[in-house]
Design an enzyme around this catalytic site. Structure first.
Site, short mmCIF file in Angstrom:
data_model
loop_
_atom_site.label_atom_id
_atom_site.label_comp_id
_atom_site.label_asym_id
_atom_site.label_seq_id
_atom_site.Cartn_x
_atom_site.Cartn_y
_atom_site.Cartn_z
N LEU A 110 16.15 -50.06 42.31
CA LEU A 110 16.30 -51.27 41.52
C LEU A 110 17.12 -51.10 40.24
O LEU A 110 16.75 -51.59 39.17
CB LEU A 110 14.89 -51.80 41.17
CG LEU A 110 14.60 -53.29 41.10
CD1 LEU A 110 15.35 -54.07 42.17
CD2 LEU A 110 13.12 -53.50 41.26
N GLY A 116 22.86 -56.15 59.98
CA GLY A 116 23.61 -55.69 61.14
C GLY A 116 24.89 -56.43 61.44
O GLY A 116 25.36 -56.38 62.58
N ASN A 131 12.53 -61.73 45.72
CA ASN A 131 12.50 -60.55 46.59
C ASN A 131 11.04 -60.10 46.75
O ASN A 131 10.45 -59.57 45.82
CB ASN A 131 13.35 -59.45 45.96
CG ASN A 131 13.46 -58.21 46.81
OD1 ASN A 131 12.76 -58.07 47.82
ND2 ASN A 131 14.33 -57.30 46.40
N ASN A 155 15.43 -57.81 54.62
CA ASN A 155 15.74 -56.71 53.72
C ASN A 155 15.95 -55.45 54.58
O ASN A 155 15.81 -55.50 55.81
CB ASN A 155 14.58 -56.53 52.73
CG ASN A 155 15.03 -55.91 51.40
OD1 ASN A 155 15.93 -55.07 51.38
ND2 ASN A 155 14.40 -56.31 50.32
N LYS A 198 22.16 -59.15 41.74
CA LYS A 198 21.22 -58.05 42.01
C LYS A 198 19.81 -58.46 41.57
O LYS A 198 19.64 -59.05 40.50
CB LYS A 198 21.65 -56.79 41.24
CG LYS A 198 20.63 -55.63 41.26
CD LYS A 198 20.46 -54.96 42.61
CE LYS A 198 19.39 -53.86 42.58
NZ LYS A 198 19.09 -53.32 43.94
N GLY A 251 25.58 -56.87 53.83
CA GLY A 251 25.21 -55.79 52.92
C GLY A 251 26.01 -54.53 53.18
O GLY A 251 27.05 -54.30 52.56
N CYS A 253 8.44 -56.26 46.68
CA CYS A 253 8.05 -55.68 45.40
C CYS A 253 6.86 -54.78 45.61
O CYS A 253 5.98 -55.08 46.39
CB CYS A 253 7.58 -56.74 44.40
SG CYS A 253 8.49 -58.23 44.43
O1 YRO Z 1 16.28 -49.65 46.09
C1 YRO Z 1 16.55 -50.84 45.83
O2 YRO Z 1 16.96 -51.22 44.71
C2 YRO Z 1 16.39 -51.80 46.93
N1 YRO Z 1 16.96 -51.45 48.12
C3 YRO Z 1 16.86 -52.25 49.23
O3 YRO Z 1 17.36 -51.93 50.33
N2 YRO Z 1 16.15 -53.41 49.13
C4 YRO Z 1 15.57 -53.82 47.97
O4 YRO Z 1 14.96 -54.88 47.96
C5 YRO Z 1 15.68 -52.98 46.81
C6 YRO Z 1 15.05 -53.41 45.51
C7 YRO Z 1 13.54 -53.52 45.53
C8 YRO Z 1 12.72 -52.28 45.68
C9 YRO Z 1 12.64 -51.93 47.15
C10 YRO Z 1 13.26 -51.07 44.90
C11 YRO Z 1 11.33 -52.59 45.18
#
Ligand code: YRO
Length: 312
Positions: free
Chosen positions: A75, A250, A127, A193, A45, A271, A130
């Protein structure tokens, strides 16, 4: 089929990885991926400097019939030290990818300095979704900020590094992001993403299905396949050949895997469908892919990878 694929110093024997965020928050979940038949690697993660509990629940919603998801997890993660301990102290049978994020540029740099100083020898995935300065888009949608962070990272980071990209929707944006990425010694890119920001409504109650951000969140699953394929294809056409591609988005069945391979994917991450189906998904996908290969008489991945056909 021989699935042997290399990215930097890592050798993969199956095509599939969990998508970051799914089955990778705790050691228990990570071990389920390690032990899953046909898993090729495991990614942790996205880690911040400190542990985070994330947004309030419900923060994830799945439609398992339509194979679609929306999330605004915020996150939740156990912090960089937890995942460093996992990759250093456990005997890992699969190649390991370490996902790094930060709520500011300086947090990203600090996290990468910690990884640089550690004994970690797998792949690092930054990632780029951010938050940057508030009121501005995420870093990957701000091309000047993307260049600035990559300049600062490659000034000291010498382990193999990839970046996780959000989807792009405009040909000019494909051109611009690829031109930036080609200026750095990246091992790979991971596209895409989740597709932000979607909104899903429950027709029984006229209510949003997740609580954070008044229901807005990142879309995943079947509904993002065409966007994911376009990003993988557009990046493969533009990036230097030494930059490998992990395709995410997908993938529900073997045909979806095959389509990502046609677009140039080196590895495939799962995912939404992993969350819906669990870690047996990899073996099902590999079996379905092999049935397609058998039908078509394909005996080598090189007959498929990047071999998308156009209309004359
Ligand atoms: O909400 C998340 O932890 C999240 N969800 C996603 O689909 N992609 C991501 O990269 C993240 C973590 C990073 C962020 C979007 C919360 C800054």
């Amino acid at each position: 089929m021989n699935y042997t694929t290399k990215i930097a110093n890592q050798v993969f024997h199956h095509l599939f990885i969990n998508a970051a965020g799914v089955y990778c928050q705790t050691v228990e979940e990570l071990e389920q991926i390690q032990n899953a038949p046909c898993a090729g690697a495991v990614i942790t993660k996205s880690a911040t400097a400190k542990e985070r509990s994330g947004n309030s629940e419900p923060r994830y919603f799945e439609n398992s019939v339509e194979h679609n998801t929306i999330n605004s997890m915020g996150l939740p993660n156990l912090g960089i030290d937890y995942y460093l301990n996992y990759v250093l102290k456990h005997s890992l049978k699969l190649p390991t990818l370490f996902s790094i994020v930060g709520l500011s540029q300086s947090e990203i740099i600090d996290n990468l300095k910690k990884l640089q100083a550690s004994g970690f020898s797998g792949l690092t995935e930054l990632n780029l979704s951010c938050p940057n300065v508030s009121g501005k888009p995420q870093i990957a949608y701000d091309f000047a900020a993307t260049r600035e962070i990559l300049d600062n990272v490659f000034a000291f980071y010498s382990k193999p590094l990839g970046v996780k990209l959000p989807p792009y929707f405009d040909i000019a944006h494909f051109d611009q992001i690829a031109a930036i990425l080609n200026d750095y010694p990246l091992a790979y890119v991971n596209a895409i993403n989740s597709v932000g920001n979607g909104l899903v409504i429950d027709p029984e109650t006229d209510t949003v299905v997740i609580k954070p951000k008044d229901g807005f969140g990142g879309l995943g699953g079947k509904q993002i396949k065409a966007t994911a394929l376009a990003n993988v294809r557009a990046l493969r056409q533009r990036l230097h050949p030494q930059i490998k591609i992990i395709a995410t988005g997908g993938v529900i069945n073997g045909r979806d895997v095959y389509d990502h391979l046609l677009c140039g994917a080196d590895l495939i991450s799962i995912g939404s469908q992993l969350e819906i189906e669990g870690p047996t998904v990899f073996a099902r996908l590999e079996k379905e892919l092999e049935e397609i290969f058998a039908d078509k008489g394909i005996t080598d991945l090189r007959q498929v990878r990047g071999k998308l056909k156009l209309i004359a």
